[in-house]
Design an enzyme around this catalytic site. Structure first.
Site, PDB file in Angstrom:
ATOM      1  N   CYS A  63      50.438  37.340  55.618  1.00 38.90           N
ATOM      2  CA  CYS A  63      51.771  36.741  55.586  1.00 38.90           C
ATOM      3  C   CYS A  63      52.732  37.611  56.413  1.00 38.90           C
ATOM      4  O   CYS A  63      52.582  37.716  57.628  1.00 38.90           O
ATOM      5  CB  CYS A  63      52.216  36.575  54.134  1.00 38.90           C
ATOM      6  SG  CYS A  63      53.822  35.801  53.881  1.00 38.90           S
ATOM      7  N   HIS A  86      48.839  28.036  53.432  1.00 38.41           N
ATOM      8  CA  HIS A  86      49.311  29.417  53.446  1.00 38.41           C
ATOM      9  C   HIS A  86      48.734  30.153  52.237  1.00 38.41           C
ATOM     10  O   HIS A  86      48.482  29.567  51.199  1.00 38.41           O
ATOM     11  CB  HIS A  86      50.841  29.441  53.402  1.00 38.41           C
ATOM     12  CG  HIS A  86      51.426  30.770  53.723  1.00 38.41           C
ATOM     13  ND1 HIS A  86      51.458  31.281  55.009  1.00 38.41           N
ATOM     14  CD2 HIS A  86      51.986  31.712  52.928  1.00 38.41           C
ATOM     15  CE1 HIS A  86      52.021  32.471  54.985  1.00 38.41           C
ATOM     16  NE2 HIS A  86      52.346  32.760  53.744  1.00 38.41           N
ATOM     17  N   ASP A 102      49.175  25.079  56.656  1.00 39.99           N
ATOM     18  CA  ASP A 102      50.199  26.066  56.310  1.00 39.99           C
ATOM     19  C   ASP A 102      51.580  25.436  56.490  1.00 39.99           C
ATOM     20  O   ASP A 102      51.958  25.048  57.599  1.00 39.99           O
ATOM     21  CB  ASP A 102      50.053  27.299  57.212  1.00 39.99           C
ATOM     22  CG  ASP A 102      50.897  28.477  56.755  1.00 39.99           C
ATOM     23  OD1 ASP A 102      52.000  28.255  56.216  1.00 39.99           O
ATOM     24  OD2 ASP A 102      50.464  29.624  56.959  1.00 39.99           O
TER      25      ASP A 102
END
Length: 238
Positions: free
Chosen positions: A123, A201, A171
């Site tokens: 991330c 994600h 995502d």
């Protein structure tokens, strides 16, 4: 064994902490783990344990130290998740890059470092892995579902470090247009391996509603293959 309480000198003054996990033989190539937006939380220590089980030294610096030591958030708590997103919006990537550079210097000076120094990021950490690849001060860079690549596509041309990025086609932080822009920029550089997965994600975190065991197994296998080819310190571009 997981060791806490390490202290690393920051560029420009100050010190920040880090978690260290050694493999069974006590030394090996070092892999820095760059945190998600949730800080050095249990998922990051799980990654350290995984790396150590594969023969690597895992080292996870506290990248939120400028806001306070040991900050972490529970990604499954709505209030804490909102706070983490707010901290991410205010976070300066250049601070993270400086801290990772300092962590590389620290790791390279330690007796547990036997080989190269790599970075794996998730991330926010995936975005930082991309910046480290462009700056070229690690021997290998891997990013999982990094954010904001489409805003910094020009950095892809600078990457000489062997790098790999794992992204999810579902995502919600990456639009279809961004996926195409990222693909075009990354695939134009032979130093970068880009892999897309049918996943969302945070697909590699078991506590995430987007967790994908299949995507995680494949991504982790590819990551280990790259890490095991990592060259010693000082050999980038050779």
């Amino acid at each position: 064994m997981l060791t806490e309480g390490l202290s690393i000198d920051a560029k420009g003054g100050g010190r920040f902490g880090a978690h260290l996990q050694l493999p069974a033989r006590g030394r090996g190539p070092v892999v820095m783990v760059a945190q998600e937006i949730f800080g050095v939380n249990p998922f990051m220590t799980e990654v350290l344990a995984w790396l150590a089980s594969e023969g690597f030294v895992g080292l996870c610096p506290d990248l939120y130290w400028r806001h306070g030591p040991g900050i972490e958030f529970d990604p499954n708590d709505e209030v804490q998740r909102a706070r983490a997103l707010g901290m991410f919006r205010d976070y300066k990537l250049e601070d993270g890059v400086a801290d990772l550079r300092a962590t590389v210097a620290y790791a390279a000076s330690q007796p547990f470092c036997d080989g190269g120094v790599a970075v794996i990021g998730y991330c926010l950490g995936g975005a930082l892995a991309y910046e480290v690849a462009a700056e070229g001060f690690a021997q290998c860079c891997v990013g999982y579902y990094g954010v904001g690549f489409e805003k910094r596509l020009e950095r892809a041309r600078l990457v000489k470090t062997p790098s790999m990025f794992h992204m999810g086609t579902n995502d919600h932080f990456v639009t279809a247009e961004a996926r195409q822009l990222i693909t075009n920029a990354f695939e134009a550089n032979p130093a970068i391996a880009l892999h897309w997965y049918d996943a969302g994600h945070s697909f590699a975190r078991a506590s995430s509603p987007n967790f994908s065991p299949e995507a995680t197994r494949t991504a982790n296998a590819r990551t280990l293959e790259m890490l095991k080819r990592m060259k010693p310190i000082g050999t980038i571009g050779q």
